[in-house]
Design an enzyme around this catalytic site. Structure first.
Site, PDB file in Angstrom:
ATOM      1  CB  SER A 178      -1.076  -0.096   1.185  1.00  0.00           C
ATOM      2  OG  SER A 178      -0.637  -0.261   2.763  1.00  0.00           O
ATOM      3  CG  HIS A 206      -4.238  -1.042  -2.702  1.00  0.00           C
ATOM      4  ND1 HIS A 206      -4.162   0.443  -2.374  1.00  0.00           N
ATOM      5  CD2 HIS A 206      -3.519  -1.612  -1.648  1.00  0.00           C
ATOM      6  CE1 HIS A 206      -4.092   1.161  -0.641  1.00  0.00           C
ATOM      7  NE2 HIS A 206      -3.681  -0.044  -0.607  1.00  0.00           N
ATOM      8  CE  LYS A 238      -7.721   0.564   0.601  1.00  0.00           C
ATOM      9  NZ  LYS A 238      -6.815  -0.202   1.994  1.00  0.00           N
TER      10      LYS A 238
END
Ligand SMILES: *Cc1c(COP(=O)(O)O)cnc(C)c1O
Length: 393
Positions: A178, A206, A238
């Site tokens: 990250s 992610h 996200k």
């Protein structure tokens, strides 16, 4: 140290340029945001596909709120497991090519809950040094022997696995790291875990939505099956632009989590309208390939521009593009200058990253235009004239 020292510790953080302050966001997420009364180009959100304020997703959210109300009302095991939760689980499992999926209220809770349902005293957990805090916390809380291997280094992992006499061995890694943006060597991790009779858990916070042809994430990108990665975790806050998380895997894994995962059992289900909105988000992720394609072009444009400016990037091909600075104070100064030029790029400092490795964490989004990237590069060119950002310093 006594409780009377709270202020002293806070003051120390300030003198080290490590103090955290929150800004006030006065708009939805998007390429352009309003923060503390200023209009800024936004390079700090994890809204990689530009879905956090997508009109169809907002409309689904509103419709579901009309139909199902606002609150989940109870935990999933009592009577908070509603129609949209259930459908979303089925759709996420199909999307990721897994037997089943289970929703959690956040990625943090998913990680803590999964690790603790699977291992305890007498077991071993093996984590990449750069894993997300929620994975580390989950491992520490479990009571299993806790070891960290060198970043993305399967040899370091293999040595630790070989020496371990733990009964269950769980290897845990971020798919996309990250704060660095690089992708774990998952095929090598799969092989190493299998060779040592360990299970592999991958946190694809992610990656889901962004990686792989249809946005199914790291396992699609590398072609990894449920047998290769028995525990696959993804987040919805996200790229999906909503909130919450899921774990995908075998029937036995999901039933184990339903029976034993405390962060699943002892909490109110996420608002059903969030699940409904996420279903729409998932449909957009699957069909709008242009979002991933556009994002890839922006990433290339940004990397090329930074290279010309002589900035030190990390080897990342993802939407997370850290510009290495070094000292926390310099990182804050650069971030402030960019802010004055209308760019929001947040500085990331210790303890989130190692001391001396402060950076600007630039995140790109399909919501950006080529011109937005051009403007950021222009601002960076101006700031690098004023502040010397040689890295390593
Ligand atoms: C953001 C993040 C999480 C936590 O997810 P939330 O849904 O925000 O709690 C977990 N793991 C990684 C790698 C993350 O980046």
């Amino acid at each position: 140290m006594s409780f009377n020292d709270l202020q002293k510790v806070l003051d120390e953080r300030k003198t080290q340029s490590l103090y955290r302050r929150r800004q006030l966001l006065q708009s939805p997420q998007g390429a352009v945001i309003r923060v503390d009364g200023k209009t800024l180009l936004n390079f700090s959100a994890n809204d990689y596909l530009g879905l956090a304020n997508h009109p169809e997703i907002v409309a689904s959210f509103k419709r579901a709120a009309d139909e199902f109300g606002v609150g989940g009302g109870a935990s999933h095991l009592v009577n908070g497991h509603s129609h949209h939760h259930h459908q979303l689980e089925l759709e996420l499992a199909a999307h990721c090519g897994r037997s089943r999926a289970l929703l959690f209220c956040s990625g943090y809770m998913a990680n803590v809950g999964v690790i603790n349902a699977l291992i305890g005293k007498g077991d071993g957990v093996f984590q990449d040094k750069l894993n997300h805090a929620s994975l580390l916390d989950g491992g520490l809380l479990s009571g299993a022997a806790f070891q960290r291997y060198l970043h993305n280094d399967v040899n370091s992992l293999a040595i630790k696995l070989a020496r371990s006499s733990a009964s269950r061995k769980l290897v845990v890694s971020d798919a996309v790291f990250s704060m660095d943006g690089n992708i774990a060597d998952l095929p090598a991790l799969v092989k190493t875990a299998k060779a040592h009779d360990a299970w592999l858990m991958v946190d694809d916070a992610h990656g889901v939505g962004v990686l792989g042809k249809t946005g199914a994430g790291c396992s699609e990108m590398y072609g990894l099956s449920e047998e290769d990665v028995p525990v696959l975790m993804g987040t919805l806050g996200k790229a999906f632009g909503t909130s919450g998380a899921f774990v995908a895997g075998s029937e036995a894994l999901i039933e184990t989590l339903i029976q034993f995962s405390r962060t699943y059992i002892y909490t109110t289900s996420m608002p059903p309208a969030i699940a409904a909105a996420t279903r729409t988000s998932l449909a957009i992720v699957q069909k709008e390939h242009w979002r991933r394609e556009h994002l890839s072009l922006l990433i290339e444009q940004f990397k090329g521009g930074c290279e010309q400016l002589g900035l030190h990037l990390l080897p990342s091909s993802t939407a997370i593009q850290p510009i290495m600075i070094g000292a926390a104070q310099t990182a804050m100064a650069v971030s402030d200058k960019l802010l004055a030029l209308g760019m929001q790029v947040k500085a990331i400092r210790a303890p989130t990253v190692p001391v001396g490795q402060a950076r600007l964490r630039v995140t790109l989004s399909a919501a950006h235009s080529e011109n937005d990237i051009k403007q950021l590069l222009g601002a960076l060119a101006q700031v690098t004239k004023e502040i010397d950002i040689e890295y390593p310093c």
